[in-house]
Design an enzyme around this catalytic site. Structure first.
Site, short mmCIF file in Angstrom:
data_model
loop_
_atom_site.label_atom_id
_atom_site.label_comp_id
_atom_site.label_asym_id
_atom_site.label_seq_id
_atom_site.Cartn_x
_atom_site.Cartn_y
_atom_site.Cartn_z
N ASN A 81 0.39 -0.88 0.46
CA ASN A 81 0.00 -0.06 0.03
C ASN A 81 1.00 1.11 -0.38
O ASN A 81 0.77 2.23 0.01
CB ASN A 81 -0.84 -0.21 1.23
CG ASN A 81 -2.06 -1.19 1.57
OD1 ASN A 81 -2.07 -1.87 2.38
ND2 ASN A 81 -2.51 -0.79 0.14
N ILE A 89 0.90 6.82 -0.61
CA ILE A 89 0.29 5.71 0.05
C ILE A 89 -1.36 5.45 0.10
O ILE A 89 -1.96 6.83 -1.33
CB ILE A 89 0.25 6.07 1.58
CG1 ILE A 89 2.05 6.70 2.21
CG2 ILE A 89 -0.32 5.80 3.04
CD1 ILE A 89 1.47 7.53 3.59
N CYS A 90 -1.25 4.57 0.44
CA CYS A 90 -2.93 3.79 -0.53
C CYS A 90 -4.10 4.21 0.94
O CYS A 90 -2.77 2.44 1.58
CB CYS A 90 -2.82 3.02 -1.32
SG CYS A 90 -4.87 2.40 -1.89
N LEU A 91 -4.56 5.09 1.66
CA LEU A 91 -4.79 4.48 3.02
C LEU A 91 -6.48 5.37 3.03
O LEU A 91 -6.43 6.40 2.05
CB LEU A 91 -3.82 4.53 3.82
CG LEU A 91 -4.57 4.82 5.37
CD1 LEU A 91 -5.00 3.31 5.68
CD2 LEU A 91 -3.72 4.97 6.05
N GLN A 124 -1.33 0.00 -3.78
CA GLN A 124 -0.47 1.74 -4.32
C GLN A 124 0.88 0.88 -4.81
O GLN A 124 1.16 2.00 -6.02
CB GLN A 124 0.37 2.42 -3.02
CG GLN A 124 0.62 3.20 -3.43
CD GLN A 124 -0.39 4.53 -4.29
OE1 GLN A 124 -1.45 4.65 -3.81
NE2 GLN A 124 0.56 5.27 -5.43
#
Length: 245
Positions: A81, A89-91, A124
């Site tokens: 991620n 960042i993928c959050l 990500q």
């Protein structure tokens, strides 16, 4: 000082006063720019990142806290991620699930929790995600190597926590993730007792507005314990919430 900068200054002070979370944040480069911060946290136990320290670059948008801070890892990390190239960042917490009640500290706690609970199906970095799904042992090995090389982890500190899943390690990670989520949620109360604040929330006000009114009127935090407010304070807080004071 703008309302945004006052809030950021308060958030940084709260982080610095917390000796237990090991979360750190302050103006980038030891300057005084409240719109550009550097944060860090230790890699969580029982993960390939254990023993490392992860640094995050934080940009505060002009309409913070109504929009989330812009965060990216400056420490290279092998995680599905997080981009292994740019640190992006993928959050959800930093996008669709952001709320004004959250803080820089709660966002950093969420990032730390993300290291314990990677989501390879919402990546990500597709290369890292594919390795985690298809070659989990190779993923653990490479994540450990990057933790040693880029985050300062010691090979001696990896042990079982380097990703060897057992029933106990899974239980500990789940408990840690739950604890981190609770910490992030309680951050919005800025040290006040939840029940004390929620009495006003139950009247239809949101948590940030109530906490702001308490802080403006310098209501005693009473070490986080609940207590009955004097009637005069009740009136002052209500007036403040209705914009009458």
């Amino acid at each position: 000082m703008s309302n945004r900068n006052r809030r950021i200054a308060k958030e940084i002070a709260d982080i610095q006063n917390d000796r237990h979370s090991q979360i750190e944040a302050g103006p980038a480069g030891n300057g005084d720019d409240m719109t550009h911060l550097t944060g860090s946290f230790p890699g969580p136990p029982d993960t390939p990142y254990e023993g490392g320290t992860y640094v995050v670059d934080i940009k505060i948008p002009t309409d913070y806290p109504f929009r989330p801070p812009l965060m990216r890892f400056t420490t290279k990390i092998w995680h599905p991620n997080v981009s292994s190239q740019t640190g992006a960042i993928c959050l959800d917490t930093l996008s669709s699930q952001w709320s004004p009640v959250l803080t820089v500290k709660s966002a950093l706690i969420s990032l730390q929790s993300l290291l314990s609970t990677p989501e390879p199906k919402d990546p990500q970095d597709a290369e890292v995600a594919a390795m985690l799904i298809r070659q989990p042992e190779e993923f653990k090995h490479k994540a450990m190597e990057w933790a040693v090389k880029y985050a300062g982890a010691s090979r001696k500190e990896q042990g079982e926590g380097s990703g060897g899943a057992t029933a106990e390690s899974i239980r500990r990670k789940a408990a840690q993730a739950k604890e981190n989520e609770e910490k992030a949620r309680l951050e919005a109360y800025h040290g006040y007792n939840k029940q004390l604040i929620d009495r006003f929330v139950d009247m239809g006000f949101d948590v940030p507005a109530v906490v702001s009114a308490f802080e403006y009127l310098e209501i005693d935090k009473n070490n986080g314990e609940d207590y009955e407010l004097e009637e005069a304070y009740m009136g002052d807080i209500t007036a403040r919430l209705f914009g009458e004071a």
